[in-house]
Design a protein around this motif. Structure first.
Motif, PDB file in Angstrom:
ATOM      1  N   PRO A   1       9.473  -4.081 -10.201  1.00  0.00           N
ATOM      2  CA  PRO A   1       9.716  -2.746  -9.503  1.00  0.00           C
ATOM      3  C   PRO A   1      11.097  -2.513  -9.344  1.00  0.00           C
ATOM      4  CG  PRO A   1       8.545  -3.950  -7.907  1.00  0.00           C
ATOM      5  CD  PRO A   1       8.650  -4.960  -9.081  1.00  0.00           C
ATOM      6  N   ARG A   2      11.794  -3.343  -8.792  1.00  0.00           N
ATOM      7  CA  ARG A   2      13.116  -3.305  -8.014  1.00  0.00           C
ATOM      8  C   ARG A   2      14.025  -2.613  -9.104  1.00  0.00           C
ATOM      9  NH1 ARG A   2      18.222  -4.794  -7.541  1.00  0.00           N
ATOM     10  NH2 ARG A   2      18.914  -4.736  -5.177  1.00  0.00           N
ATOM     11  N   PRO A   3      14.311  -3.379 -10.260  1.00  0.00           N
ATOM     12  CA  PRO A   3      15.244  -2.828 -11.476  1.00  0.00           C
ATOM     13  C   PRO A   3      14.705  -1.247 -11.730  1.00  0.00           C
ATOM     14  CG  PRO A   3      14.465  -4.760 -12.030  1.00  0.00           C
ATOM     15  CD  PRO A   3      13.881  -4.433 -10.954  1.00  0.00           C
ATOM     16  N   PHE A   4      13.572  -0.893 -11.854  1.00  0.00           N
ATOM     17  CA  PHE A   4      12.983   0.645 -11.944  1.00  0.00           C
ATOM     18  C   PHE A   4      13.422   1.454 -11.048  1.00  0.00           C
ATOM     19  CE2 PHE A   4       9.519   3.214 -11.140  1.00  0.00           C
ATOM     20  CZ  PHE A   4       9.621   4.203 -12.089  1.00  0.00           C
ATOM     21  N   LEU A   5      13.161   0.975  -9.795  1.00  0.00           N
ATOM     22  CA  LEU A   5      13.317   1.831  -8.655  1.00  0.00           C
ATOM     23  C   LEU A   5      14.908   2.134  -8.526  1.00  0.00           C
ATOM     24  CD1 LEU A   5      10.899   0.488  -6.059  1.00  0.00           C
ATOM     25  CD2 LEU A   5      10.734   2.659  -7.212  1.00  0.00           C
ATOM     26  N   GLN A   6      15.640   0.860  -8.606  1.00  0.00           N
ATOM     27  CA  GLN A   6      16.998   1.111  -8.486  1.00  0.00           C
ATOM     28  C   GLN A   6      17.743   2.068  -9.409  1.00  0.00           C
ATOM     29  OE1 GLN A   6      18.982  -0.014  -6.075  1.00  0.00           O
ATOM     30  NE2 GLN A   6      20.720   0.609  -6.625  1.00  0.00           N
ATOM     31  N   ALA A   7      17.051   1.928 -10.806  1.00  0.00           N
ATOM     32  CA  ALA A   7      17.725   2.774 -11.868  1.00  0.00           C
ATOM     33  C   ALA A   7      17.310   4.177 -11.399  1.00  0.00           C
ATOM     34  CB  ALA A   7      17.208   2.398 -13.129  1.00  0.00           C
ATOM     35  N   ALA A   8      16.137   4.480 -10.869  1.00  0.00           N
ATOM     36  CA  ALA A   8      15.994   5.862 -10.596  1.00  0.00           C
ATOM     37  C   ALA A   8      16.592   6.306  -9.465  1.00  0.00           C
ATOM     38  CB  ALA A   8      14.549   5.884 -10.370  1.00  0.00           C
ATOM     39  N   PHE A   9      16.946   5.601  -8.532  1.00  0.00           N
ATOM     40  CA  PHE A   9      17.784   5.992  -7.494  1.00  0.00           C
ATOM     41  C   PHE A   9      19.129   6.297  -7.899  1.00  0.00           C
ATOM     42  CE2 PHE A   9      21.017   4.241  -4.236  1.00  0.00           C
ATOM     43  CZ  PHE A   9      20.807   5.412  -3.266  1.00  0.00           C
TER      44      PHE A   9
ATOM     45  N   GLU B   1      19.146   8.517   2.064  1.00  0.00           N
ATOM     46  CA  GLU B   1      17.740   8.175   2.185  1.00  0.00           C
ATOM     47  C   GLU B   1      16.763   9.192   2.331  1.00  0.00           C
ATOM     48  OE1 GLU B   1      17.019   5.003   5.183  1.00  0.00           O
ATOM     49  OE2 GLU B   1      18.770   3.644   4.124  1.00  0.00           O
ATOM     50  N   ARG B   2      17.109   9.956   3.393  1.00  0.00           N
ATOM     51  CA  ARG B   2      16.069  11.112   3.734  1.00  0.00           C
ATOM     52  C   ARG B   2      15.788  11.934   2.386  1.00  0.00           C
ATOM     53  NH1 ARG B   2      18.557  12.372   7.598  1.00  0.00           N
ATOM     54  NH2 ARG B   2      19.992  14.330   6.602  1.00  0.00           N
ATOM     55  N   GLU B   3      16.791  12.309   1.535  1.00  0.00           N
ATOM     56  CA  GLU B   3      16.890  13.180   0.606  1.00  0.00           C
ATOM     57  C   GLU B   3      16.199  12.625  -0.611  1.00  0.00           C
ATOM     58  OE1 GLU B   3      17.463  16.274   0.371  1.00  0.00           O
ATOM     59  OE2 GLU B   3      18.296  16.479   2.326  1.00  0.00           O
ATOM     60  N   PHE B   4      16.460  11.386  -0.647  1.00  0.00           N
ATOM     61  CA  PHE B   4      15.739  10.452  -1.777  1.00  0.00           C
ATOM     62  C   PHE B   4      14.366  10.286  -1.532  1.00  0.00           C
ATOM     63  CE2 PHE B   4      14.511   6.434  -3.572  1.00  0.00           C
ATOM     64  CZ  PHE B   4      14.544   6.555  -4.726  1.00  0.00           C
ATOM     65  N   VAL B   5      13.646  10.118  -0.422  1.00  0.00           N
ATOM     66  CA  VAL B   5      12.397   9.892  -0.275  1.00  0.00           C
ATOM     67  C   VAL B   5      11.780  11.198  -0.399  1.00  0.00           C
ATOM     68  CG1 VAL B   5      10.917   9.632   1.767  1.00  0.00           C
ATOM     69  CG2 VAL B   5      12.733   7.973   1.625  1.00  0.00           C
ATOM     70  N   ALA B   6      12.419  12.221  -0.059  1.00  0.00           N
ATOM     71  CA  ALA B   6      11.801  13.714  -0.181  1.00  0.00           C
ATOM     72  C   ALA B   6      11.710  13.902  -1.645  1.00  0.00           C
ATOM     73  CB  ALA B   6      12.464  14.740   0.435  1.00  0.00           C
TER      74      ALA B   6
ATOM     75  N   PRO C   1       0.828  -1.233  -0.122  1.00  0.00           N
ATOM     76  CA  PRO C   1      -0.060  -0.171   0.098  1.00  0.00           C
ATOM     77  C   PRO C   1       0.677   1.163   0.117  1.00  0.00           C
ATOM     78  CG  PRO C   1      -0.047  -1.193   2.318  1.00  0.00           C
ATOM     79  CD  PRO C   1       0.576  -2.011   1.134  1.00  0.00           C
ATOM     80  N   GLU C   2       1.967   1.393   0.505  1.00  0.00           N
ATOM     81  CA  GLU C   2       2.954   2.528   0.534  1.00  0.00           C
ATOM     82  C   GLU C   2       4.104   2.240  -0.433  1.00  0.00           C
ATOM     83  OE1 GLU C   2       1.774   4.809   2.041  1.00  0.00           O
ATOM     84  OE2 GLU C   2       0.399   3.976   3.189  1.00  0.00           O
ATOM     85  N   GLY C   3       4.115   1.127  -1.063  1.00  0.00           N
ATOM     86  CA  GLY C   3       5.198   1.115  -2.076  1.00  0.00           C
ATOM     87  C   GLY C   3       6.552   0.437  -1.447  1.00  0.00           C
ATOM     88  N   LEU C   4       7.313   0.092  -2.183  1.00  0.00           N
ATOM     89  CA  LEU C   4       8.705  -0.264  -1.667  1.00  0.00           C
ATOM     90  C   LEU C   4       9.711   0.570  -0.970  1.00  0.00           C
ATOM     91  CD1 LEU C   4      10.014  -2.584  -4.150  1.00  0.00           C
ATOM     92  CD2 LEU C   4       8.386  -3.272  -2.546  1.00  0.00           C
ATOM     93  N   THR C   5      10.054   0.391   0.106  1.00  0.00           N
ATOM     94  CA  THR C   5      11.114   1.306   0.963  1.00  0.00           C
ATOM     95  C   THR C   5      12.400   1.119   0.664  1.00  0.00           C
ATOM     96  OG1 THR C   5      10.975   0.138   2.926  1.00  0.00           O
ATOM     97  CG2 THR C   5       9.172   1.787   2.519  1.00  0.00           C
ATOM     98  N   ILE C   6      13.240   1.962   0.579  1.00  0.00           N
ATOM     99  CA  ILE C   6      14.564   1.790   0.158  1.00  0.00           C
ATOM    100  C   ILE C   6      15.523   1.720   1.543  1.00  0.00           C
ATOM    101  CG2 ILE C   6      15.206   4.276   0.140  1.00  0.00           C
ATOM    102  CD1 ILE C   6      17.213   3.557  -1.950  1.00  0.00           C
ATOM    103  N   ASN C   7      16.606   1.004   1.531  1.00  0.00           N
ATOM    104  CA  ASN C   7      17.207   1.012   2.704  1.00  0.00           C
ATOM    105  C   ASN C   7      18.701   1.059   2.390  1.00  0.00           C
ATOM    106  OD1 ASN C   7      18.960   0.536   5.225  1.00  0.00           O
ATOM    107  ND2 ASN C   7      18.515  -1.683   5.098  1.00  0.00           N
TER     108      ASN C   7
END
Length: 536
Positions: free
Chosen positions: A412-420, A116-121, A87-93
């Motif tokens: 979703p992980r490859p997409f989120l990792q590439a965006a990060f 992490e804090r800057e990326f979440v924002a 419901p809240e999406g995958l969270t990064i660590n």
């Protein structure tokens, strides 16, 4: 002499092998069958990417149509989004490899917390992360899964754009797989819209666009000169595939069969409901229907009995029947009335006997096939837990959850990792995020600096108390599981939870409140229990 020896040897070996005029016994795949079941089943053997290329358009169109018009398929897609992303999406660590980077562990943890804090924002602000300024990164990951289920793949481009009010340039532009060209050319090493090098590595994509109202193909490189990704293309399949295929592909025929069975059953039910009463008469059909008409429709009839063979014949009989029913008032719309029928006529009422006894078992079996195809349980797919037990639900979750974890890793992980990685590189290049050695060292050690974990929701549990007890035993009693691993089992970040616990305790102490995490009175921890047992 040699010829005679050969004959004796060969004849003896043939007899020993059982070749004395009879067909030899064989053990092999696809041996001939007397019924000819396999004789007409002769599929072609081709590369998987060729099969995908020929079937992609038809499968995607049918799957999308099913998603638009079938509640089962639409619900399955939404359920898969909820299972994979949560419901809240995958969270990064963020977990940089401090040993490879030659950092101290404390510096790596502090650096990771700031990143992490800057990326979440950034990810939670559509103006910052979305090229269209509409969606958060979590919503874009949901759209990626929503594309993957009917089309088997998802695309996203990474752009550098200035936006009024935005502090970063990195933007994500979600691109529908429908826009990826279906063209193939051996000379250009283009296969189904994907440019490949000699090793099969994707180096570019051909997208269909519109310029000034006219269709136009544009070629987009996959990476820039420094290896920075400009486009991410996620799909699942064989190593030689360049495009994905919908997970619904093997079950589309079954989905269509279910719809046809449901439509036919509903049509039969409606007909039985409409024609719930029948009128039976010994007369001809048209004449029998005239018997239900009133005297106003047939005209005034003569009283008394009429002989059909006498003067007036059948017309006079019909007139008398009209008078009869006109006086008796036969009307199915009036409740509580009992009508007396004309001699020789009868009125029968019927109840709908559809669906029959075979409908539910057959339709449920079709739904089970669809659920198995997309990697979920029947109960999760249909929401029908009528015949489920605690053990069956627990076993279903145990078999279904690895599929969810795998799809989480693939989609979703490859997409989120590439965006990060794209966002972090811009931050380091502009000096917004400090990195020892600067941008040039980051490019050389990108993998070590961008290492991260993506956590989703915890595995569902039919009994949370039993799950918590099992984790307690594994962590505290047996000691084979760490607190971080136990937190990950629940979809939590151990570091964030421990920091929050410490913050809650400091706040409670500052306000003069009791420790919120102190053991309840009368309870002992495991070490106290063991010590008490040893003393006694």
């Amino acid at each position: 002499m040699l010829d005679g020896l050969r004959k004796r040897l060969f004849s003896g070996s043939a007899e020993r092998a059982g070749h004395s005029g009879k067909a030899p016994a064989t053990a092999r795949y696809g041996r001939p069958d007397s019924a000819g079941v396999l004789s007409g089943w002769r599929p072609a053997l081709r590369d998987q990417r060729t099969d995908v290329q020929e079937a992609w358009t038809g499968v995607a169109a049918r799957a999308i149509d099913a998603a638009h018009n079938s509640g089962w398929i639409a619900g399955a897609i939404e359920q898969m989004i909820a299972d994979v992303n949560g419901p809240e999406g995958l969270t990064i660590n963020v977990t940089p490899d401090h040993q490879a980077l030659r950092w101290s562990e404390d510096f790596a943890q502090a650096w990771a917390a700031d990143v992490e804090r800057e990326f979440v924002a950034w990810a939670n602000d559509p103006l910052e992360c979305d090229a269209r300024g509409k969606m958060t990164l979590v919503s874009m990951a949901d759209a990626l899964v929503r594309w993957y289920m009917p089309m088997g793949e998802g695309l996203a481009r990474f752009l550098l754009r200035e936006r009024p009010g935005a502090t970063t340039l990195t933007k994500v532009q979600m691109t529908s797989p429908v826009r990826l060209s279906q063209q193939s050319s051996e000379l250009q090493q283009l296969h189904q819209g994907v440019f490949l090098d000699d090793d099969g590595f994707p180096i570019g994509y051909r997208l269909r666009s519109r310029v000034n109202g006219f269709p136009k193909d544009i070629d987009v490189p996959a990476r820039d000169g420094d290896g920075r990704p400009l486009m991410v293309h996620v799909f699942d399949g064989d190593p030689d595939q360049t495009r994905g295929i919908s997970p619904f592909a093997p079950a589309l025929k079954t989905v269509r069969q279910y719809d046809q069975a449901a439509d036919a059953t509903l049509t039969t039910l409606l007909l039985q409901t409409i024609f719930s009463a029948t009128f039976e008469s010994a007369q001809l059909p048209a004449e029998a229907l005239e018997g239900l008409l009133t005297d106003g429709d047939l005209g005034a009839g003569s009283g008394g009995q009429v002989d059909p063979a006498g003067p007036g014949g059948m017309a006079a009989l019909m007139a008398q029947r009209g008078e009869w029913y006109g006086a008796s008032g036969l009307d199915l719309g009036i409740h509580g009335r009992i009508a007396t029928m004309f001699p020789g006529d009868s009125l029968k009422f019927h109840t709908a006997d559809t669906p029959g006894g075979n409908y539910l078992p057959f339709s449920n079996n079709l739904l089970r096939e669809v659920a198995r195809c997309i990697g979920t349980t029947y109960e999760n797919f249909t929401g029908d837990y009528a015949n489920a037990t605690f053990s069956s639900i627990k076993m279903g979750i145990a078999s279904h959850w690895p599929v969810v974890i795998r799809r989480r890793r693939v989609i979703p992980r490859p997409f989120l990792q590439a965006a990060f990685e794209a966002w972090l590189e811009e931050r380091i290049a502009r000096g917004l995020t400090p990195f020892p050695g600067g941008h040039s060292r980051f490019v050389r050690q990108r993998a070590a600096a961008c290492r991260a974990q993506w956590r989703g929701p915890a595995k569902p549990s039919p009994d949370e108390l039993k799950t918590a007890t099992a984790l307690k035993i594994l962590v505290r009693d047996v000691g084979v599981m760490s607190v971080s691993t136990a937190a990950a089992e629940l979809g939590l970040d151990a570091d964030a939870e421990q920091n929050q616990r410490a913050q809650d305790r400091r706040r409670a102490e500052r306000l003069g409140l009791p420790d919120p995490y102190a053991p309840a009175p009368g309870t002992l921890d495991t070490r106290s229990e063991r010590k008490l047992l040893e003393e006694n």
